[in-house]
Design an enzyme around this catalytic site. Structure first.
Site, mmCIF file in Angstrom:
data_model
loop_
_atom_site.group_PDB
_atom_site.id
_atom_site.type_symbol
_atom_site.label_atom_id
_atom_site.label_comp_id
_atom_site.label_asym_id
_atom_site.label_seq_id
_atom_site.Cartn_x
_atom_site.Cartn_y
_atom_site.Cartn_z
ATOM 1 N N HIS A 75 40.004 -13.561 -16.782
ATOM 2 C CA HIS A 75 38.709 -13.968 -16.311
ATOM 3 C C HIS A 75 37.855 -14.165 -17.647
ATOM 4 C CE1 HIS A 75 39.305 -12.909 -12.077
ATOM 5 N NE2 HIS A 75 39.595 -11.752 -12.696
HETATM 6 C C1 BDR Z 1 35.210 -9.543 -13.759
HETATM 7 O O1 BDR Z 1 35.277 -8.178 -13.075
HETATM 8 C C2 BDR Z 1 35.785 -7.262 -14.101
HETATM 9 O O2 BDR Z 1 36.700 -6.378 -13.441
HETATM 10 C C3 BDR Z 1 36.630 -8.178 -14.969
HETATM 11 O O3 BDR Z 1 36.510 -7.461 -16.450
HETATM 12 C C4 BDR Z 1 35.759 -9.430 -15.090
HETATM 13 O O4 BDR Z 1 34.380 -9.490 -16.077
HETATM 14 C C5 BDR Z 1 36.194 -10.355 -12.548
HETATM 15 O O5 BDR Z 1 35.658 -10.268 -11.573
#
Ligand code: BDR
Ligand code: CA
Length: 310
Positions: free
Chosen positions: A240
């Site tokens: 992500h």
């Molecule tokens: C986001 O949530 C966090 O757990 C990850 O680091 C990312 O920023 C993904 O949904």
């Protein structure tokens, strides 16, 4: 060079986003800000400094930010990041300390001191810090460069609830304020980041590099791969947060659609849902939702940069 502040909660994928930014000479990295999110802020602050040390970038200050959301209990996503927040990476006490002073003051000072619109912000965690800074300095929203945020769920559905993505869900009140602030936002929601998957071949490419930064990224991804298979049943974990930095470096790796985004704060069921309205004037729209990402392109960029190449 693009001036940039990163606000993050490392976090396995945040850590890879930091490595990518640290390795990119066209970014003038002004500061790293941390926030409580995946794990508590004491750990995200330590983790950001661990990654900074691995990247040999102690020239960039790390400021600790908000530990708790504006109006909710702190959550956490330790199951996806490990109790310490960095998966299977060995954690240690970094040599260089945190920078003095509060994160919100530092963020405001940096943005207000630089030319209008010149400092971009990559947001990789809950939006608490930016919301607090905007409250303290109302001119901030107009002064900021683009805010490139990882967060939000639309056609892909959510990852923490059926309708919400973790970063927005964790502090929906902060996100609602930031989206309503009028600043320009590039939004990497799950629709895009789910197209950027750490397949076996892509992890192996990083492992083959021999560079410590690439090896670190590969080790982090091995943890995500195992967890994703175990909890979600997907073969390849989505990557992500690095999408924010990748967009700043290579915008052609993404497709954006102008829109207006609002965040649900009232309902428990749909808390943190991002309502994306595409019926807007494309010329004046302040929000841009990523609808497509070139997953191979993002991983090629990562391998090249962390392997010390182009
Ligand atoms: C986001 O949530 C966090 O757990 C990850 O680091 C990312 O920023 C993904 O949904
Ligand atoms: Ca994150």
């Amino acid at each position: 060079r693009q001036s940039l502040i990163i606000d993050c909660d490392p976090g396995v994928d945040d850590a890879i986003g930091l490595l990518l930014a640290f390795a990119s000479p066209e970014l003038d990295l002004k500061a790293i800000m941390t926030v409580g999110g995946n794990v508590p802020v004491a750990r995200t602050s330590r983790n950001a400094r661990i990654i900074r040390q691995i990247a040999e970038r102690e020239d960039v200050p790390v400021f600790a930010g908000a530990g708790v959301p504006l109006r909710r209990e702190p959550a956490g996503a330790g199951e996806f990041h490990g109790a310490e927040g960095l998966g299977w990476l060995e954690v240690f006490e970094p040599d260089a300390p945190l920078a003095d002073g509060h994160e919100a003051d530092a963020l405001t000072r940096i943005v207000m001191d630089e030319p209008e619109g010149s400092v971009a912000l990559a947001l990789m965690g809950p939006m608490t810090n930016l919301a607090l800074a905007m409250k303290a300095e109302p001119r901030l929203a107009a002064r900021m460069g683009p805010v490139v945020a990882m967060g939000g769920a639309r056609s892909e559905g959510g990852n923490i609830t059926p309708s919400a993505e973790f970063n927005i869900w964790a502090d929906p009140d902060a996100a609602a304020e930031v989206f309503a602030s009028g600043c320009e936002m590039i939004v990497m929601g799950l629709d895009a980041t789910h197209q950027v998957r750490a397949t076996e071949a892509r992890i192996v490419a990083l492992e083959a590099s021999g560079d410590a930064r690439a090896a670190t990224a590969a080790r982090l991804l091995r943890f995500s791969q195992a967890i994703e298979r175990d909890i979600v049943g997907w073969d390849a974990a989505p990557l992500h947060d690095p999408c924010t930095v990748a967009w700043l470096l290579r915008p052609e790796l993404f497709r954006l659609a102008p829109c207006r985004i609002a965040v649900e704060t009232e309902s428990e069921l749909t808390r943190g849902h991002t309502a994306v309205e595409f019926r807007v004037d494309g010329e004046t729209a302040r929000h841009h939702w990523a609808t497509w990402a070139d997953g191979q392109g993002v991983f090629d960029l990562l391998a090249a940069r962390l392997g010390g190449g182009e």
